[in-house]
Every structure is written in C-alpha cells, then in structure tokens.
Design a protein around this motif. Sequence first.
Motif, PDB file in Angstrom:
ATOM      1  N   THR A 158      -0.436  -5.165   0.448  1.00 53.75           N
ATOM      2  CA  THR A 158       0.921  -4.688   0.792  1.00 53.75           C
ATOM      3  C   THR A 158       2.154  -4.208  -0.587  1.00 53.75           C
ATOM      4  O   THR A 158       1.924  -5.477  -1.174  1.00 53.75           O
ATOM      5  CB  THR A 158       1.541  -4.455   1.898  1.00 53.75           C
ATOM      6  N   SER A 186       2.717  -8.895  -0.932  1.00 50.49           N
ATOM      7  CA  SER A 186       2.754  -9.058  -2.446  1.00 50.49           C
ATOM      8  C   SER A 186       3.386 -10.345  -2.998  1.00 50.49           C
ATOM      9  O   SER A 186       3.556 -11.126  -2.253  1.00 50.49           O
ATOM     10  CB  SER A 186       4.090  -7.626  -2.948  1.00 50.49           C
ATOM     11  N   MET A 224     -11.679  -8.805  -1.837  1.00 50.17           N
ATOM     12  CA  MET A 224     -12.269  -7.679  -0.164  1.00 50.17           C
ATOM     13  C   MET A 224     -13.041  -6.684  -0.731  1.00 50.17           C
ATOM     14  O   MET A 224     -13.982  -6.286   0.432  1.00 50.17           O
ATOM     15  CB  MET A 224     -10.537  -7.128  -0.365  1.00 50.17           C
ATOM     16  N   PHE A 461       1.923  10.314   8.589  1.00 51.83           N
ATOM     17  CA  PHE A 461       3.609   9.689   7.192  1.00 51.83           C
ATOM     18  C   PHE A 461       1.717   9.631   6.272  1.00 51.83           C
ATOM     19  O   PHE A 461       0.899   7.872   5.817  1.00 51.83           O
ATOM     20  CB  PHE A 461       4.277   9.268   6.808  1.00 51.83           C
TER      21      PHE A 461
HETATM   22  P1  NAD Z   1       1.277  -2.516  -7.111  1.00 54.08           P
HETATM   23  O1  NAD Z   1      -0.048  -1.535  -6.700  1.00 54.08           O
HETATM   24  O2  NAD Z   1       1.224  -3.709  -8.244  1.00 54.08           O
HETATM   25  O3  NAD Z   1       1.044  -3.630  -5.958  1.00 54.08           O
HETATM   26  C1  NAD Z   1       0.293  -3.193  -4.266  1.00 54.08           C
HETATM   27  C2  NAD Z   1      -0.360  -4.761  -4.135  1.00 54.08           C
HETATM   28  O4  NAD Z   1      -0.984  -4.861  -4.908  1.00 54.08           O
HETATM   29  C3  NAD Z   1       0.616  -5.894  -4.248  1.00 54.08           C
HETATM   30  O5  NAD Z   1      -0.616  -6.653  -3.263  1.00 54.08           O
HETATM   31  C4  NAD Z   1      -0.496  -7.187  -5.580  1.00 54.08           C
HETATM   32  O6  NAD Z   1      -0.521  -7.720  -5.356  1.00 54.08           O
HETATM   33  C5  NAD Z   1      -2.181  -5.777  -5.563  1.00 54.08           C
HETATM   34  N1  NAD Z   1      -2.455  -5.360  -6.260  1.00 54.08           N
HETATM   35  C6  NAD Z   1      -2.292  -5.103  -7.610  1.00 54.08           C
HETATM   36  N2  NAD Z   1      -4.281  -5.082  -8.462  1.00 54.08           N
HETATM   37  C7  NAD Z   1      -4.953  -5.497  -7.103  1.00 54.08           C
HETATM   38  C8  NAD Z   1      -5.495  -4.959  -7.017  1.00 54.08           C
HETATM   39  N3  NAD Z   1      -6.788  -4.957  -8.375  1.00 54.08           N
HETATM   40  N4  NAD Z   1      -6.835  -5.141  -5.761  1.00 54.08           N
HETATM   41  C9  NAD Z   1      -6.168  -5.393  -4.909  1.00 54.08           C
HETATM   42  N5  NAD Z   1      -4.689  -5.521  -4.562  1.00 54.08           N
HETATM   43  C10 NAD Z   1      -3.587  -5.173  -5.845  1.00 54.08           C
HETATM   44  O7  NAD Z   1       2.477  -1.773  -6.280  1.00 54.08           O
HETATM   45  P2  NAD Z   1       3.817  -2.358  -6.092  1.00 54.08           P
HETATM   46  O8  NAD Z   1       4.639  -2.646  -7.345  1.00 54.08           O
HETATM   47  O9  NAD Z   1       3.768  -3.493  -5.503  1.00 54.08           O
HETATM   48  O10 NAD Z   1       4.356  -1.585  -5.324  1.00 54.08           O
HETATM   49  C11 NAD Z   1       5.401  -0.058  -5.673  1.00 54.08           C
HETATM   50  C12 NAD Z   1       3.908   1.284  -6.061  1.00 54.08           C
HETATM   51  O11 NAD Z   1       3.793   1.131  -4.314  1.00 54.08           O
HETATM   52  C13 NAD Z   1       4.782   2.195  -6.200  1.00 54.08           C
HETATM   53  O12 NAD Z   1       4.068   2.977  -6.882  1.00 54.08           O
HETATM   54  C14 NAD Z   1       4.954   2.807  -5.442  1.00 54.08           C
HETATM   55  O13 NAD Z   1       5.219   4.646  -5.383  1.00 54.08           O
HETATM   56  C15 NAD Z   1       3.604   2.502  -4.104  1.00 54.08           C
HETATM   57  N6  NAD Z   1       4.264   2.082  -2.429  1.00 54.08           N
HETATM   58  C16 NAD Z   1       4.281   3.661  -2.170  1.00 54.08           C
HETATM   59  C17 NAD Z   1       3.760   3.460  -0.675  1.00 54.08           C
HETATM   60  C18 NAD Z   1       3.313   4.964   0.746  1.00 54.08           C
HETATM   61  O14 NAD Z   1       3.551   4.708   1.367  1.00 54.08           O
HETATM   62  N7  NAD Z   1       2.951   6.129  -0.350  1.00 54.08           N
HETATM   63  C19 NAD Z   1       4.948   2.897  -0.041  1.00 54.08           C
HETATM   64  C20 NAD Z   1       5.548   1.749  -1.020  1.00 54.08           C
HETATM   65  C21 NAD Z   1       5.210   1.711  -2.162  1.00 54.08           C
END
Ligand code: NAD
Length: 500
Positions: A158, A186, A224, A461
């Motif tokens: 998340t 996160s 994972m 959703f």
């Molecule tokens: P992010 O992709 O940087 O990180 C999301 C999660 O993924 C974090 O826990 C992070 O540590 C993990 N992560 C990062 N790299 C990874 C990898 N290589 N393998 C596995 N996990 C990894 O995103 P963010 O900056 O934390 O969140 C913002 C983004 O999330 C935006 O693009 C937003 O639109 C999106 N978002 C989407 C929804 C939805 O329901 N569609 C909801 C909330 C946020």
Amino acid sequence: MPDSAKDLLAGLGAQPVLFRDGLWCEGSGGPLAVLNPATGVEIARITLAGPSDFAAAATGAEAALASWRHEPGAARGEILKKVAALLSVKRQALAELLTQEQGKVLAQALGEVDYAASFFQWFGEEARRPVGRLQPHPVRDREYRVKYAPAGVACLVTPWNFPLAQGAKKIAAALAAGCTAVWKPSELTPLVALALGALMKEAGLPPGVLQVLPALGPVAGEAMTGDARFRVISLTGSTQTGRTVLKASAKHLPRLSLELGGNAPFVILPDADLDEVVPDLVKLKLLCSGQVCVTANRVFVPAALEAALIEKLSQVWRGLRVGDGLQSGMDVGPLIHAQACARVRGLVEDAVSGGAEIVAENRSHEAHASLAGGSFFPPTLLRGVRDDMALAQEEIFGPVLPLLTYGDMDEAVRRSNATAAGLSAYVYGRDLSQAQAVADALEAGIVGINEWRPLRAEIPFGGTKSSGQGWEGGEEGLREFMEIKVISAPSPRLRASGPR
Ligand code: NAD
C-alpha cells in the motif's frame, strides 16, 4: 496538545518494529526515521523488514492458513466486525497518529479512520456470502460443483496517501475470503499500519493471519515476487511500480491486483450550477493536499463559464488555512516530503513557462515559523492550461487546480479520454440525461455525477487502461482473493439396498 507519535503508538498497543506471527520483533532491514511532513521533525524510528523477514512471514502465514481457511466465513467475519468497532473506539488516537506521519488535516484523518472501518464492517458481513453453485452437466447422471476457495497467502502493498484505508480495503477482503496476508505498508507511513496490526490482535485475530512488515519497496518486491508461496499480490501504488511488479510476477504467476495512478477529468457542463460545483471541487482537490489517485487532475470548463468559476474559486482560495493538520481549523496540510514539493513546483513552472497563468495562490503556512522545515506547497489555481502540458498529462499529486476550457461536449469527452489513465472521472450539470451521456462516454472505472466522493465499501472500485486491473470493495473485492474450483462428478444416487 495531542500526544506524541511514540506515545500514541504505545497507547494503541503497537511497537515500531515488525508484527510477525502475533509478536513484535526487530526487522533485519535496518532502522528508518519516520518524519512529520508538517515540521520535518523525526517522530519515530522503526526497523524495516529484510528478505529473511519476508521468508519467515510467508512461513508463518502459510502455517496460519491451514486453519484460517477452514474457519466458517461467519466466524472470520465476526473478527473483522470487531476490528471495525475497535477502529471507531480508537478513532481519535489513530487519526492523530495518521496526521503526524502522513500530514493530512485531522478532520480528514478522522474521515479516513471511518472509511477504513467501513471496509472491515462490509467484508465482515460479506465473509458469509461467497456462494458456489451446482450446475447441470450435459452428460446424464453427472453434475458440476462450482466452488470458491481462498487463493492462499496474499501479499498486500500500500501507498502513503491513505495508509490506513488502503490497508483496510485489502486486509478485510483477503481475510474475509479465507486468505492469510503479509502487509507491506509504505515505508513513509508505517506507524498507523503497525497500530492496525495491534488492533487486529486485540480483536482476536489468530497469530500469523496478518503480518505487518514495513520495508523498502524494491526489497519487498523482490521478496514477494520471488517466493512461490505468495499466491496473490495486491498492490496499490504508481503505474510505474505496477509495471515493475507485473514483470517480476512472471516468475511464479501469482494472482495480481493492481490499483494504480489516475488522471481524472472533472467536466463542468454548460448548465452546471457553479455554487454546487465549487465546494465539491475544492473538497475533492484539497483532500490529502491533492495527493489522491482519484482527485480532479484536469478541470474542463466551458469557455463561457471560466470567468465566473475563477471568481468563485478565488474567493474560497483566499480563505483557506494551510498548516499543521493537528492545529484546529486547518484546510490543507503539507505534501509527503520535500521531493514531492519540488516535483509539483516543476510541473507548475513548466505550465507557466508554456503560457498558463496563476490566478490564485495561498501561502498562509508561511506565517508560522514552526513550519519552516515542513514540506508545504501553496494551493494554486491555474488557468490557460493545455492538454500537451506535463501538468495535464501526469498525476499532479499536489494542491494545484488546472483549468482547461472547451467548446462543445464531444470535445470535452474526447480530451478527457486522451490519457493513458482511466481511474475516475466527474461530471457536473443540471440536465441529468446529458450528464449521464457524458459519464457513459468517459473511460474510467468510476464516475461521479454531481458527486465528488463516489467511493464506498459496498461498490467495486478499480481502474481501466493503465490505472490497473482488479477491484477493491463490493463483492468483487472479495473475489480478488478467491479461486474458483469446478468439480465435475457423478450425481449422488440412492443406493438400492434391501432391509438389513
Ligand atoms: P509507489 O508506487 O511509489 O509506492 C506504493 C507502494 O509500493 C509502497 O509501499 C512502495 O514501497 C511499494 N513499492 C515501490 N517500489 C516497489 C517495487 N519495486 N516492488 C514492490 N513494491 C514497491 O506509490 P506512492 O508514491 O506510495 O503512492 C502514490 C501512487 O499511488 C500514485 O500514483 C497514486 O495514484 C497511486 N494510488 C492509487 C490508488 C488506486 O486505488 N488506484 C490509490 C492510492 C494511490
């Protein structure tokens, strides 16, 4: 004055380490400071999970699965409903913790706790409902039994913008379905996740059914996707991260659920009542300081309404209070960190250099010396934004509202859909059949007609196009964590037995 994050965490029964097999234990991934984005001050220090912790968590989750999957759905649901009740009881402490590590203003943090509780309540009820079926067979004296079964151990990842609610959506669905789960919140917002782990233990969740492992993204990603015991990977995050996980998942082919980034159009129709549009648009844009996947990223307004809209929005803009979300009466908090501010600043500067104009800006946070180390971005209203600007093509993820004018309805729809993303969209207008026609034509997983927050636990959703695959919420959310098994068998027959 609210308690410190450390006291809140301890008061909620949690520790700044990993939550594994129902116990608190140090991680092997080293320490990490958690900062308050409103002040830049360290509020806690946690230990992160390393690869060996994911392997141990998979072992614990697999052991717990053997029993949890056979619990009646109703019994699993009772525990989830208890979690919903506990979230309500501990609402204030959780919200204060959330504001301190995430930055959103307290009223919004309280709303997030309620939203999280609604998913535990909903899936607590749904846990009893996955009904299979008997289906007629084309061959005489045979039948099909179509059954739903938990998919196995799930890995849940998340983001930081809704650290409690995003976890709740996935955990409640996975556990209701009979899966056990390893949750990787996160690394920027691990505290409220650990607090939720403690609450689930208090609600009676058996050890190992949920493990909470704060970790760096790539470490978690490798662990994972490299372990065949994780049968489901459910990720909410950026589209870029979604692509990385999708590629890496080719190795063991887990079931994948990807909730990714958006670029929502907000279409104001020519007959819209601007006095209804403006409050909703402002609430939508300023929720979590604009750091929301479903926020209005591009506002399409008929050229004839633009001046009136700007006047009304500017009036609201002047009255906004930007500052530390723990202070009462704040409307807008900080962004998650300084790099996020620099990114949003770059998008705004690029738009201005391309001809856009800043028509309103609110820098009220600058009046507070204690916030000098915080990562604030001034809420900004821009006109003259064009489709080809980066601001209109990327997720802004900040409190910036770009106005784009349009001529006729076909143009509004065509330009709204001219993006790789397809998560959410909004249509505001008085003539509902016209609004419905526009909503039908928009490429998005969810559309709000005269509604700024259509998301609820009881409806599915998910995104179309590059916004992802799979669903959260609704009965569909449960199915993400279930497999279908079909048994083709002879129909049971009465045995022709005589008297014994
Ligand atoms: P992010 O992709 O940087 O990180 C999301 C999660 O993924 C974090 O826990 C992070 O540590 C993990 N992560 C990062 N790299 C990874 C990898 N290589 N393998 C596995 N996990 C990894 O995103 P963010 O900056 O934390 O969140 C913002 C983004 O999330 C935006 O693009 C937003 O639109 C999106 N978002 C989407 C929804 C939805 O329901 N569609 C909801 C909330 C946020």
